[in-house]
Design an enzyme around this catalytic site. Structure first.
Site, PDB file in Angstrom:
ATOM      1  N   LYS A   1       0.829  -1.220   0.000  1.00  0.00           N
ATOM      2  CA  LYS A   1       0.000   0.000   0.000  1.00  0.00           C
ATOM      3  C   LYS A   1       0.854   1.258   0.000  1.00  0.00           C
ATOM      4  O   LYS A   1       0.429   2.315  -0.490  1.00  0.00           O
ATOM      5  CB  LYS A   1      -0.978  -0.014   1.174  1.00  0.00           C
ATOM      6  CG  LYS A   1      -0.342  -0.085   2.556  1.00  0.00           C
ATOM      7  CD  LYS A   1      -0.030   1.279   3.157  1.00  0.00           C
ATOM      8  CE  LYS A   1       0.728   1.140   4.451  1.00  0.00           C
ATOM      9  NZ  LYS A   1       1.025   2.433   5.087  1.00  0.00           N
TER      10      LYS A   1
ATOM     11  N   THR B   1      -3.532   5.741   3.865  1.00  0.00           N
ATOM     12  CA  THR B   1      -2.209   6.149   3.399  1.00  0.00           C
ATOM     13  C   THR B   1      -2.273   6.927   2.097  1.00  0.00           C
ATOM     14  O   THR B   1      -1.460   7.833   1.864  1.00  0.00           O
ATOM     15  CB  THR B   1      -1.309   4.912   3.227  1.00  0.00           C
ATOM     16  OG1 THR B   1      -1.378   4.118   4.412  1.00  0.00           O
ATOM     17  CG2 THR B   1       0.128   5.302   2.984  1.00  0.00           C
TER      18      THR B   1
END
Length: 333
Positions: free
Chosen positions: A188, A245
């Site tokens: 990610k 994120t």
């Protein structure tokens, strides 16, 4: 319980503060003696958590022998590039039975190992777990609600660790799929660089949404190829962590991508950062793993080309938009 947290960055300091509030004897190890002194004398860590007030019970040290010998539970929050070396240096002073929890979200370069695998190599015989999920340190330390996952193959160990880490509105769930959780946490960061580039280049929300969605598909593809479960990536360790994120202005990896999109060089961007953006290092490892497992990860491959200097961010983003499937390709369910 005596808890040692290795690594006084934003997340390591936050976890130490959370556990300190459970009346554990928490010792935070900082590589920089000045950081340890600041924590002890001023109850702050301005370099990593500006404006935050740390608990009076939290102690810090720059002495790794002292920190390691203190531990009945070891939490490791150093960057993945220093993970193995730090454990090797701590090993002579650690009790043989203590559980070890990784906060790292990356993969070891060269070996391609996940951080719990590094723990098992360097500290054999000790239970190894990963704490992962959408964990933006500043928000959690400020008391905002958040959730995380403690992943380890032994769910009895996971349940015991869950009790120790959970605090108030910071909820921790247990999970048995360590592979899926750690791969999601690592990849990610690479996708967050891609969405940050989108912000810097000024593309639309539709494009960002497409890249995030296809990024989730890449997380899932690689995790399953490595032995993880697809359903894991639909939860906190996958989609939850990815969204936080990619979208938060506090995200280091998103910041790197945004600055690249604005035309700055990678050297300029990293030179202006105190904290580590794991996605930069992880990109090459992910591409190598994709080749090893015979899977195609076009977004990760494109970001690898950017951070390795093969192409510019502006050119890369034209490639990223082509990585979104055309109509003849099927969307995974």
């Amino acid at each position: 319980m005596r808890v040692t947290v290795l690594g006084a960055g934003s997340w390591g300091t936050t976890v130490a503060a959370l556990m300190c509030r459970r009346d554990h004897e928490v010792l935070l190890w900082a590589r920089n003696p000045d950081v340890a002194t600041e924590v002890n004398q001023q109850r702050s860590n301005e370099a990593y958590l500006p404006g935050a007030r740390l608990p009076a019970r939290l102690r810090a040290t720059s002495d790794l022998e002292e920190a390691s010998g203190h531990a009945e539970l070891l939490v490791v929050g150093v960057p993945t590039g220093a993970f193995r070396e730090t454990l090797q240096l701590a090993q002579p002073y650690l009790a043989p039975w203590i559980p070890v929890v990784s906060l790292g979200k990356g993969l070891e370069r060269g070996t391609h190992l996940r951080m719990t695998e590094v723990i098992k190599e360097v500290l054999p015989g000790r239970p190894a777990a990963a704490l992962t999920g959408p964990n933006l340190a500043r928000e959690i330390l400020a008391g905002q609600a958040a959730a995380s996952v403690i992943a380890t193959e032994d769910l009895s160990v996971a349940t015991a660790l869950q009790r120790e880490v959970s605090r108030g509105v910071f909820r921790v769930y247990t999970h048995h799929d360590v592979v899926g959780c750690e791969v999601g946490g690592a990849l990610k960061n690479v996708i967050a660089i891609a969405t940050g580039m989108a912000q810097g280049l000024g593309v639309g929300d539709n494009t960002r949404a497409a890249v995030m969605s296809r990024g989730l598909a890449e997380l899932t593809t690689l995790a399953v190829a490595m032995g993880g479960e697809a359903t894991t990536l639909a939860g906190l360790a996958g989609m939850g962590d990815l969204v936080a994120t990619c979208m938060s202005p506090h995200s280091r990896n998103r910041h790197v991508g945004e600055q690249l999109g604005l035309g700055h060089s990678l050297e300029e961007v990293l030179g202006g950062m105190r904290m580590v953006a794991e996605g930069v290092r992880t990109a090459s490892t992910v591409v190598e793993l994709a080749e090893q497992h015979g899977v195609d990860l076009p977004i990760a491959r494109t970001i690898h080309d950017v951070v390795s200097g093969r192409i510019r961010a502006a050119d890369a983003y034209r490639g990223l938009t082509r990585a979104v499937p055309a109509g003849h390709e099927s969307e995974p369910g």
